[in-house]
Write an enzyme that holds these catalytic residues in place. Structure first.
Site, PDB file in Angstrom:
ATOM      1  N   ALA B  45       0.829  -1.199   0.000  1.00  0.00           N
ATOM      2  CA  ALA B  45       0.000   0.000   0.000  1.00  0.00           C
ATOM      3  C   ALA B  45       0.871   1.259   0.000  1.00  0.00           C
ATOM      4  CB  ALA B  45      -0.935  -0.012   1.202  1.00  0.00           C
ATOM      5  N   GLY B  46       1.839   1.295   0.893  1.00  0.00           N
ATOM      6  CA  GLY B  46       2.653   2.505   1.042  1.00  0.00           C
ATOM      7  C   GLY B  46       3.487   2.812  -0.181  1.00  0.00           C
ATOM      8  N   ARG B 338     -10.484 -19.323   5.660  1.00  0.00           N
ATOM      9  CA  ARG B 338      -9.479 -19.510   6.707  1.00  0.00           C
ATOM     10  C   ARG B 338     -10.063 -19.639   8.104  1.00  0.00           C
ATOM     11  NH1 ARG B 338      -5.022 -15.164   4.377  1.00  0.00           N
ATOM     12  NH2 ARG B 338      -4.380 -16.511   2.674  1.00  0.00           N
ATOM     13  N   HIS B 409      -2.269 -14.175  11.793  1.00  0.00           N
ATOM     14  CA  HIS B 409      -1.711 -13.860  10.488  1.00  0.00           C
ATOM     15  C   HIS B 409      -2.008 -12.440  10.024  1.00  0.00           C
ATOM     16  CE1 HIS B 409      -0.266 -14.448   6.485  1.00  0.00           C
ATOM     17  NE2 HIS B 409      -1.440 -14.391   5.934  1.00  0.00           N
TER      18      HIS B 409
END
Lengths: 258, 646, 207
Positions: B45-46, B338, B409
């Site tokens: 993202a950054g 998950r 996670h």
């Protein structure tokens, strides 16, 4: 396991360093090398001593942060792994382990086992990219790429930028690192467009930063945790020679690529 | 009270993003050069946001605590990235990706955001291919796909088992290009300590130069936090050692509300814990569930013998194995989402069927797949993962089944943001895992990479302009403003206070204790009693920490213990908020499983009447309890159902 | 470096070919004619300067690269690693320096004598030739010279072991199929050239 550790200690970039010997006992063979270092540090902190500073982050062999030169090998004696993936079962009980930082002029020691690898970022900044802006891109499947080429490109792209190649090379050469990036792009149609400019810019920056020269010893390949082949170096040499011999300069003024 | 205006654009679901883009204010090129943006974090993202903003002409300052932007933990993502390309002609579409994501998140995400995510997913793949990301291909030269949990189509693009690495290096190369051009100023080995507010707007940050120890003030017109998740509050997680909550926690303390802090993803396929000295957990890609079958022994006696080491898994006959996921969820089998897979593993282990020395492991068995496809096919697909497993566990997964157990996670929770990805502090944006975003109560596999890049490449570069458009007349900020000095002073004092505790116990020992509390009470199975206990215990631990932590060395040097201490101090506050959030949510949804709220078959039981909202917590002071705000989720376009993977 | 090296390898081949003529049982006739040809033919004479250039380029470049390489690692490791690589590649400068030192001796012994010194002469056919062969035989009747040359040639072999394939790699010629062949050629060249040269003093001394 009981071990003797000889570790390079250096307070900061300006100070002189030295080896300090530590004894450590009751290490589980199932612990990782860095967990062994954690245990050492925990005991140092409790004694009020400065713990050994070392780079590490993901601890699963992909971020490329860990960087110890262990018993004469970057990332230790095992093949194809990083220090964080090295386990103590690899060592013998009572063994002496010598731990040093990466040694290369462009990688100055910042503290203990931490070195500054900004030089690698600078090489990428010199040309390790495809000059496209975000947006306005044709469909991903508009250019088919032979699977073999894509796979070879991926082989090269697996580089984690840890610097083991430089550390292992007797000349502290960064050729494998640079070649991996040059190859990744040179093998893909998207990267071919500016392949000639890229290889020249990246090689110039590499030389400029003071890395040594490649004498084809192959130590980089042998120690690379991602097993990147020196065939990439040959490919870069090829790219470089043809760029130098064949590059044409267009007449007239060219605009910037902003 | 914080005002929660989600700013969802009007119109039909499929038109909202287009309408929004057509109507926002833009900044002209000459003005962009005058506007500065701080981006904290260099992950997917950054880095993608910093590069994209710089390409547009903004002056960007980009920060990371690592020695290079390329080491951000996005690099460790293995499996892949989703996109609704429908290259496989298996019926995929933007709507279906949207629907799977909303459903997978157990209907606790905002429809408009998730739809936008699905909508831009295709452009991400195009972008990455153009950058030279070597995705896996078919022999015909076109892109290959694989399937992932929670979906019935193959929409996941991948680059061996290193998709996150390749995508991150793509974004990093784009970022590097902008650094060379002088549009991005890069600050590596800099850790953000606080955000600076001037007249209620985010105008800068305080950072510590981790080499010199110097505390620096940096000003800009807007601040973007792309600092990832806070899974390390559990001590053991699949996160990198340095991953931390400090940036978003400080933003929270300055007034940004925190969305759904208790929504934590426990990943089902990690290598089980093997000892007290363990520093981190290693994930085995979810893609393994494509070919691996999960089982435990049917008979408790067999499980006991295995734990004692008197019986080998390969000696257990087919009919004595319980393939519990296939048994319970015949439609999705081993490919359930998950949260479902993790809980099912815990259920079996708690019932006494677990394997491994600790009994906290289940088998992931490839023998069927090897017989069906041949060893070489399996090696081509998962070779590097098998190798990794063997390096750590010292067992050969081609011969004996792997052992796996769930581990922390990903955190779906994070700073609450509106449709424009802005927090409740004007000018402060949060993108990627740092925001509470698009995954609701559970994230599907291969969606984190998609969201990080969607935010950075294609969403924030638009939405931030809508904020900056009325800032063009604001001159560059001086970092000598009293607000900067004050915030810096507070940051320095806090570090000094930490150094001066001079206690007897190491930072890690406190972090481990916190981790135990979190895993025990705020982990996979939660209940009111345990959560209350957690709150009390965390508070006590926090007090002890500030009395007894021991940090050697000085402030003005590389000091890893000080770095850790500063992060753990924040985790000790965040942990309590997570427990509080989990306690208030009297329902089970996604990764949040309250034992009191389950169906007779042990499935999560949602309470849509009372909890169909995002919990947005507001800081009210150190001694007061945080205040709960609610963003009610209005499902206009999809029918909310009980999740069913049977 | 690579091009100069390859050129020098080709020179060694020619040199060896001529030298082996001395072993021909014809009273050194063929050898002396060839030697005469080498010092008088104008094409060979001009090539001689190219050869000198090649030597100097190879040596100077080697020295410059080595100095740069030493400078790239100002602080050495306590435990120097020996990775599994082409072994002699690590000692090219050392083997190179030894070869260079003996090269000077060699030039003094034979080349300068042939070129500028007074040489015994011999009649072959109608012409008088310098009896270069006699000079060689005289030298190699001396055991210390034989040992010295064997020693030198050993290092030449070590140096050559990392020559051909390395040059190919530097020129960008690396291929999964052919690179192993290049390694084979390298090893073969090292053995053939060094071994071939070694035969001569041994045969002369023992006959």
């Amino acid at each position: 396991m009981d071990l003797t550790l000889k570790i390079w200690r250096q307070k900061n970039a300006a100070s002189k360093g030295k080896f300090v010997t530590y004894k450590i006992s009751d290490i589980s063979p199932n612990s990782s090398f860095l967990e062994m270092m954690d245990i050492l540090n925990e005991s140092l902190v409790l004694c009020g001593e400065d713990p050994v500073a070392f780079d590490h982050d993901c601890r699963e062999g992909i971020c490329g942060a860990c960087s110890m030169y262990i018993n004469g090998h970057p990332h230790g004696p095992d093949k194809a792994i990083t220090t964080c993936q090295l386990h103590m079962r690899r060592f013998k009980d009572g063994e002496t382990i010598v731990i040093e930082p990466w040694r290369a002029r462009p990688f100055p020691v910042l503290k203990d086992l931490i070195v500054d690898r900004t030089a690698f970022d600078k090489i990428i900044q010199a040309g390790g990219y495809v000059s496209v802006n975000t947006g306005g891109i044709p469909d991903a499947n508009s250019i088919p790429i032979p699977k073999v080429k894509a796979d070879l490109s991926m082989d090269a792209a697996a580089c984690i930028g840890c610097g083991a190649c430089v550390a292992a090379c007797k000349n502290a050469s960064a050729m494998l690192f640079v070649a991996a990036k040059v190859s990744q792009f040179a093998l893909l149609p998207q990267g071919r467009v500016e392949a000639s400019e890229r290889v020249q810019a990246m090689v110039a920056e590499m030389d400029n930063l003071g890395f040594g020269n490649c004498t084809n010893t192959g130590a980089c390949e042998a120690e690379c945790p991602k097993e990147i082949s020196i065939s990439n170096i040959a490919r870069m040499n090829r790219e470089f020679l043809s760029a130098k011999l064949g590059a044409q300069k267009p007449s007239g003024r060219t605009g910037s690529d902003a | 009270m914080a005002e929660l205006n989600s700013k969802i654009p009007k119109g039909q679901l499929a038109e909202k993003w287009t309408n929004y883009k057509d109507n926002i204010a833009l900044v002209n090129p000459a003005n962009k050069r005058r506007l500065e943006v701080i981006v904290v974090g260099t992950g997917l993202a950054g880095a993608s946001a910093a590069a994209s903003l710089a390409e547009m002409g903004f002056k960007v300052k980009n920060y990371c605590y690592q020695d290079s932007p390329r080491r951000a933990h996005s690099i460790a993502a293995q499996g892949g990235i989703n996109a609704a390309k429908n290259y496989q002609n298996d019926g995929d579409s933007v709507y279906r990706l949207f629907y799977d994501t909303i459903k997978g998140g157990d209907y606790r995400a905002r429809e408009a955001n998730v739809y936008r995510l699905a909508e831009v997913s295709n452009a991400i793949i195009d972008q990455c291919v153009a950058q030279g990301v070597p995705f896996a291909r078919e022999y015909g030269g076109l892109l290959d796909n694989r399937s992932f949990g929670g979906a019935q189509v193959s929409r996941t693009f991948y680059a061996r088992g290193q998709t996150g690495q390749q995508l991150l290096l793509g974004a990093y190369s784009a970022l590097s290009r902008q650094v060379k051009k002088g549009n991005v100023e890069l600050f590596t080995r800099h850790e953000m300590l606080d955000v600076v507010l001037v007249e209620g707007r985010a105008r800068g940050i305080i950072v510590r130069n981790m080499v010199t120890g110097e505390i620096e003030r940096h000003a800009a017109h807007a601040v973007v936090l792309a600092t990832g998740g806070y899974g390390n509050v559990f001590f053991l997680s699949t996160n990198a050692m340095g991953s931390n909550t400090t940036a978003i926690w400080k933003a929270f303390r300055r007034g940004a509300v925190f969305g759904n802090p208790c929504f934590t993803q426990i990943h089902p396929t990690c290598i089980p814990v093997h000892g007290d000295f363990q520093s981190k957990l290693t994930l085995m890609s979810e893609s393994l569930r494509n070919d691996g079958r999960i089982w435990v022994p049917k008979q408790k006696e067999d499980a006991e013998k295995i734990r004692k080491g008197t019986l080998l898994p390969t000696q257990i006959k087919e009919e004595d194995r319980d393939y519990y996921l296939e048994r319970r969820y015949p439609a999705f089998g081993n490919l359930v989402p998950r949260d479902v897979a993790s809980r099912a593993a815990k259920e079996r282990c708690d019932a006494g069927f677990g394997v491994g020395e600790t009994g906290l492991a289940v088998y992931l068995d490839f023998s069927d797949a090897i017989n069906r496809l041949g060893k070489s096919t399996i090696e081509a697909r998962y070779g590097n993962l098998f190798q990794m497993y063997e390096k750590i566990v010292d067992e050969n997964p081609y011969k004996t089944p792997m052992m796996i157990y769930p581990a922390v996670h990903y955190t779906m929770g994070g700073l609450w943001v509106d449709y424009e990805l802005m927090t409740t502090i004007p000018g402060l944006f949060a993108i990627g895992e740092a925001n509470f975003s698009d995954h609701g109560a559970n994230r599907l596999g291969a969606s984190a990479l998609m969201q990080g890049l969607a935010d950075g490449y294609f969403v924030l570069p638009y939405t931030i302009q809508n904020y900056l458009a009325d800032q063009i007349s604001v001159p560059k900020f001086s970092n000598d403003l009293p607000e900067f000095k004050l915030t810096e002073e507070e940051a320095v004092n806090r570090l000094k206070k930490l150094m001066n505790v001079r206690g007897k116990n190491t930072v890690d020992s406190f972090h481990k204790k916190l981790g135990h509390i979190m895993w025990e009470y705020v982990g996979m199975g939660r209940n009111a009693e345990g959560l209350k206990k957690a709150i009390t215990e965390i508070r006590a631990l926090r007090e002890e920490f500030w009395k007894d932590v021991k940090i050697p060395g000085e402030m003005n040097e590389i000091n890893p213990e000080l770095e850790k201490a500063s992060r753990v101090a924040d985790f000790l506050e965040l942990g309590e908020l997570m427990a509080r959030d989990a306690l208030h949510r009297d329902e089970s949804c996604g990764g949040h499983f309250r034992e009191e709220f389950q169906t007779t078959e042990g499935e999560a039981l949602r309470n849509d009447q009372e909890f169909m909202y995002a919990a947005a917590w507001e800081f009210t002071g150190d001694t007061q309890e945080p205040k709960l705000n609610k963003e009610v989720l209005d499902y206009e376009f999809v029918e909310v159902k009980q999740r069913n993977y049977k | 470096m690579a091009l100069a090296g390859l050129f020098l390898i080709s020179f060694l081949g020619v040199h060896l070919g001529i030298n082996l003529l001395i072993l021909k049982n014809d009273g050194r006739e063929a050898f002396n004619i060839a030697a005469h040809f080498m010092v008088t033919n104008p094409v060979v004479q001009s090539m001689q300067w190219v050869l000198f250039g090649g030597f100097i380029l190879h040596i100077l470049l080697g020295a410059v690269l080595q100095i740069q390489n030493w400078m790239a690692r100002p602080q050495r490791y306590k435990v120097e690693g020996f990775s599994h690589t082409s072994y002699f590649s690590k000692f090219m400068i050392h083997t190179g320096l030894i070869i260079f030192a003996f090269l000077i001796l060699h030039l003094v012994n034979f080349f300068f004598k042939a070129k500028f010194g007074a040489m015994p002469e011999v009649m072959i056919g109608d012409h008088m030739y310098e009896d270069m062969g006699l000079l060689v035989i005289e030298k190699f009747s001396n055991l210390s010279y034989v040992i010295l040359y064997i020693f030198w040639l050993l290092f030449l072999g070590f140096h050559l072991d990392h020559a051909f394939h390395s040059a190919m790699q530097s020129l960008g010629l690396n291929h999964s199929k052919y690179t192993p062949v290049f390694f084979g050629i390298s090893r073969a060249l090292a053995i053939l050239i060094a071994g071939g040269f070694m035969i001569i003093p041994l045969v002369i001394y023992f006959s």
